[in-house]
Design a protein around this motif. Structure first.
Motif, PDB file in Angstrom:
ATOM      1  N   ASP A 248      -4.284  -7.231   5.080  1.00  0.00           N
ATOM      2  CA  ASP A 248      -4.128  -6.455   6.310  1.00  0.00           C
ATOM      3  C   ASP A 248      -2.895  -6.993   7.035  1.00  0.00           C
ATOM      4  O   ASP A 248      -2.995  -7.832   7.937  1.00  0.00           O
TER       5      ASP A 248
ATOM      6  N   THR B 241      -4.678  -4.971  -0.883  1.00  0.00           N
ATOM      7  CA  THR B 241      -3.627  -5.525  -0.033  1.00  0.00           C
ATOM      8  C   THR B 241      -4.212  -6.512   0.973  1.00  0.00           C
ATOM      9  O   THR B 241      -5.418  -6.624   1.137  1.00  0.00           O
TER      10      THR B 241
ATOM     11  N   ARG C  11       0.837  -1.190   0.000  1.00  0.00           N
ATOM     12  CA  ARG C  11       0.000   0.000   0.000  1.00  0.00           C
ATOM     13  C   ARG C  11       0.883   1.255   0.000  1.00  0.00           C
ATOM     14  O   ARG C  11       2.077   1.196   0.269  1.00  0.00           O
TER      15      ARG C  11
ATOM     16  N   MET D  39      -8.821  -4.261   1.523  1.00  0.00           N
ATOM     17  CA  MET D  39      -7.837  -4.847   2.429  1.00  0.00           C
ATOM     18  C   MET D  39      -8.379  -6.200   2.875  1.00  0.00           C
ATOM     19  O   MET D  39      -9.369  -6.281   3.589  1.00  0.00           O
TER      20      MET D  39
ATOM     21  N   SER E 142     -10.384   1.044  -2.412  1.00  0.00           N
ATOM     22  CA  SER E 142      -9.328   0.137  -1.973  1.00  0.00           C
ATOM     23  C   SER E 142      -9.942  -1.055  -1.245  1.00  0.00           C
ATOM     24  O   SER E 142     -11.035  -0.980  -0.675  1.00  0.00           O
TER      25      SER E 142
END
Length: 337
Positions: free
Chosen positions: A163, A161, A153, A320, A318
């Motif tokens: 986490d 991405t 990120r 995650m 985004s």
């Protein structure tokens, strides 16, 4: 008829359809609509006529290539190759090709590869080598290039991405629950969000349980087996060696295991070892590796879907994804002090 003289118009006339219908049929060879009888018929006609697409001509005419550029640090990395495979599969199903380039995590090389891909009129970029310490990605934003970060990120940028902070936290909790008071952490460079997030998560979880990780026990090495080995030698020759080592990548953890063997020490009994990503090899090691399962293939799929949406003008955000702790034989309770 010579193959280089067969155009979409020629195929369309032979099939009795509009050239745009031919274009769609030839692009969508997998996924929804690929098995439509008319599309199959058009592809068979094109093949019989010897049609060969001229990607360069189409790109110059439309300023689009129906292709994505993908940049990764190195495709030899198992995690990155799995991510790219998912990116390519998803893009191909939507009628897009992909071009991949390695940057070797060199900012100058990254910029050169970006320009090379943009020179091919790709419709967007998927960037797997974002760094926290340079502005190449921000420069793309200013130029209006459509792109998505994957795996790493960068604040303010569209990304897909895992986490990684949460993943590091799960490991810190696990080791604290096993009673480990001296934990060494071998992670990647400070400019990689994967390295900093996994380190921060693990340290915070340990400290929440009263376990302090001394700065000398936090090593920024790299993500390869050689990096893990180098870090392990440093940690194991310290005055107070750790009872557990978290290597923020499975390859690095395998390097740690090799050094333990060289030192005549046993994984689990003498030093617990934890990795990150859960590559296929982890479960088959002589001592199966405790690790965090990172959904790196799913990241590739969602990154490709996100860029497709971005190119088509749909709203995007985004993502995650959540990691999962996988406990195996490489970790156990801390040995008696």
């Amino acid at each position: 008829m010579q193959a280089d003289r067969v155009t979409l118009k020629v195929v369309a006339e032979a099939a009795g359809v509009h050239p745009s219908t031919v274009s769609r049929a030839l692009r969508r060879t997998t996924g929804k609509g690929a098995d439509d009888p008319n599309s199959v018929r058009i592809r068979e006609i094109a093949k019989s006529l010897g049609y060969v697409p001229n990607a360069n001509a189409a790109s110059l005419k439309t300023h689009r290539s129906t292709a994505f550029g993908v940049i990764v640090p190195r495709l030899t990395d198992v995690v990155l190759s799995g991510t790219y495979d998912a990116i390519e599969h998803t893009a191909n199903a939507a009628g897009f090709d992909t071009f991949v380039a390695n940057s070797h995590d060199d900012p100058a090389e990254q910029l050169r590869r970006i320009e090379l891909l943009l020179g091919r009129n790709v419709d967007g970029l998927i960037i797997g080598d974002a760094r926290l310490d340079n502005d190449n990605v921000a420069g793309l934003d200013r130029r209006g290039v459509k792109f998505v970060l994957v795996n790493r990120r960068k604040p303010g940028q569209l990304s897909v991405t895992c986490d990684d902070y949460r993943g590091g936290w799960l490991i810190g909790e696990h080791l604290a629950d096993l009673g480990h008071q001296r934990v060494g952490i071998i992670t990647g460079p400070r400019w990689a969000s994967t390295a900093t997030d996994r380190l921060s998560g693990c340290v915070d979880a340990l400290e929440s349980r009263g376990v302090v990780v001394h700065p000398d026990m936090r090593l920024h090495q790299g993500f390869d087996a050689a990096d893990g080995a180098a870090g392990a030698r440093t940690l194991l020759t310290a005055e107070q060696r750790p009872t557990a080592i978290f290597a923020a990548n499975d390859a690095s953890a395998i390097g740690v295991m090799g050094v333990l063997r060289d030192f005549g020490m046993r994984v689990r009994d003498d030093v617990a070892v934890v990795g990150y990503n859960d590559i296929d090899l982890c479960a088959s090691l002589p001592v199966p590796l405790t690790t965090v399962r990172s959904p790196f293939r799913e990241m590739g799929t969602i990154a490709s879907q996100t860029l497709l949406s971005l190119v088509e003008g749909r709203s995007v955000s985004s993502a995650m994804l959540q990691p999962q702790l996988v406990v195996r034989e490489s970790t156990s309770s801390a040995p008696a002090q």
